[in-house]
Design a protein around this motif. Sequence first.
Motif, PDB file in Angstrom:
ATOM      1  N   ARG A 149       0.808  -1.316  -0.074  1.00  0.00           N
ATOM      2  CA  ARG A 149      -0.055  -0.009  -0.040  1.00  0.00           C
ATOM      3  C   ARG A 149       0.822   1.272   0.036  1.00  0.00           C
ATOM      4  N   LEU A 150       0.693   2.122  -1.079  1.00  0.00           N
ATOM      5  CA  LEU A 150       1.423   3.246  -1.083  1.00  0.00           C
ATOM      6  C   LEU A 150       0.574   4.530  -1.489  1.00  0.00           C
ATOM      7  N   GLY A 151       1.205   5.505  -1.372  1.00  0.00           N
ATOM      8  CA  GLY A 151       0.567   6.919  -1.796  1.00  0.00           C
ATOM      9  C   GLY A 151      -0.304   7.243  -0.800  1.00  0.00           C
ATOM     10  N   ARG A 152      -0.879   8.656  -1.196  1.00  0.00           N
ATOM     11  CA  ARG A 152      -1.783   9.544  -0.446  1.00  0.00           C
ATOM     12  C   ARG A 152      -3.004   8.745   0.081  1.00  0.00           C
TER      13      ARG A 152
ATOM     14  N   GLU B 181      -3.472  -0.382  -3.004  1.00  0.00           N
ATOM     15  CA  GLU B 181      -2.430  -1.463  -3.474  1.00  0.00           C
ATOM     16  C   GLU B 181      -1.614  -0.995  -4.581  1.00  0.00           C
ATOM     17  N   ALA B 182      -0.444  -1.168  -4.741  1.00  0.00           N
ATOM     18  CA  ALA B 182       0.358  -1.053  -5.853  1.00  0.00           C
ATOM     19  C   ALA B 182       1.730  -2.156  -5.947  1.00  0.00           C
TER      20      ALA B 182
ATOM     21  N   THR C  86       2.553   0.292 -10.172  1.00  0.00           N
ATOM     22  CA  THR C  86       1.690  -0.076 -11.099  1.00  0.00           C
ATOM     23  C   THR C  86       0.692  -0.651 -10.286  1.00  0.00           C
ATOM     24  N   GLN C  87      -0.615  -0.451 -10.864  1.00  0.00           N
ATOM     25  CA  GLN C  87      -1.813  -0.778 -10.396  1.00  0.00           C
ATOM     26  C   GLN C  87      -1.746  -2.428 -10.607  1.00  0.00           C
ATOM     27  N   PRO C  88      -1.962  -3.237  -9.354  1.00  0.00           N
ATOM     28  CA  PRO C  88      -1.977  -4.592  -9.508  1.00  0.00           C
ATOM     29  C   PRO C  88      -3.103  -5.118 -10.347  1.00  0.00           C
TER      30      PRO C  88
ATOM     31  N   LYS D 191       2.850  11.361   0.151  1.00  0.00           N
ATOM     32  CA  LYS D 191       1.745  12.432   0.007  1.00  0.00           C
ATOM     33  C   LYS D 191       1.556  12.693  -1.543  1.00  0.00           C
ATOM     34  N   ALA D 192       1.810  11.890  -2.473  1.00  0.00           N
ATOM     35  CA  ALA D 192       1.192  11.679  -3.880  1.00  0.00           C
ATOM     36  C   ALA D 192       0.055  10.772  -4.159  1.00  0.00           C
ATOM     37  N   ASP D 193      -0.656  11.193  -5.139  1.00  0.00           N
ATOM     38  CA  ASP D 193      -1.953  10.403  -5.563  1.00  0.00           C
ATOM     39  C   ASP D 193      -1.266   9.653  -6.836  1.00  0.00           C
ATOM     40  N   ILE D 194      -1.043   8.425  -6.510  1.00  0.00           N
ATOM     41  CA  ILE D 194      -0.050   7.671  -7.412  1.00  0.00           C
ATOM     42  C   ILE D 194      -1.267   7.044  -8.497  1.00  0.00           C
ATOM     43  N   THR D 195      -2.583   7.377  -8.312  1.00  0.00           N
ATOM     44  CA  THR D 195      -3.597   6.636  -9.248  1.00  0.00           C
ATOM     45  C   THR D 195      -4.040   7.525 -10.297  1.00  0.00           C
ATOM     46  N   ALA D 196      -3.461   8.756 -10.387  1.00  0.00           N
ATOM     47  CA  ALA D 196      -3.976   9.868 -11.268  1.00  0.00           C
ATOM     48  C   ALA D 196      -2.805  10.571 -12.073  1.00  0.00           C
ATOM     49  N   ASN D 197      -3.099  11.132 -12.851  1.00  0.00           N
ATOM     50  CA  ASN D 197      -2.152  12.047 -13.502  1.00  0.00           C
ATOM     51  C   ASN D 197      -2.585  13.455 -13.597  1.00  0.00           C
TER      52      ASN D 197
END
Length: 310
Positions: A54-57, A61-62, A186-188, A252-258
């Motif tokens: 588990r990662l990101g703000r 799951e990543a 990356t997304q699992p 603190k990053a939103d790793i699911t979006a750009n």
Amino acid sequence: MKKSHAWPGAGLTAVALSSLLVACGGGEDGPQAVEIQFAAVAGEQPIACNSTVRLGRANVEATLKDLRFYISNAALLRDDGSAVPITLAGNDSWNLTVGQDRVTLIDLENASGACPSATGTAATQAVLKGTVPAGRYTGVRMTLGVPFALNHSLWSDPASAKPPLDIQAMSWSWQGGRKFAKIEVTQPAGASPAWSASTFNFHLGSTGCQGNPATGTQVSSCNAPNRMEFTLSAFDPATQRVAVDLRALLAKADITANAGGALGCMSGGTDPECQLLFDAIGVDWKADGSGTGLPVNGGAGQVLFRAIGK
């Protein structure tokens, strides 16, 4: 690779032991071997290409997709704070010394699981090895990046790009240099809801460079060098490793979006994802593109690297 090490005074405190750090191997007067191990973690959890963490703000799951970086000009620190360069062994697939510049590729992916075989390698390298003069050392200092004199060459030119600078996946042709760090998650498979951008990248490298070796023009300077310096002031290579903490980097990053620009942060001067990541590595970056790309306070505030036990 763990080496046995006998310490004088078994009853000493940890602080006292730290002040007596002696590099492993060697004799009283000859060079002493030192090995610095790196370990990929997410907080306290070890991670690898087949790990889901588990990662990101949003604590989603990543899965690790790539984790490679160049370490240059590593040195051990004496009690008085003076730095003693680590002399690398002979040049090989992972190490290069040219004059005073020394660089090692640390490769913590193995081209399995979510780490693609098309761009990765089955071979890994988690240890920086070398020698130092006999002495007592208390810590370590390193730079995440490739020295300027070695950075700006074509990865495919054997005359100027010696291993480990000849890896296409670590080249950065549009900047005329190398990716100092290539960190990707990356997304699992099968995870829901789907990320709007399935991979989050952090590619660190120099930007705003004048010149381009691909067109025959040598790079003369870069507006933002983006080399990350860090010091572990109490570090014992005999009993500790250097953790590369992706949870801290991406906290603190939103790793699911750009949010704009490149997917994730590729060191762009105005990319909205970059501020949080450059803060995490202790390098000056500003949203208006005016960041110097230099370490802030010697990298004292960085959270990517820390000491952990073996």
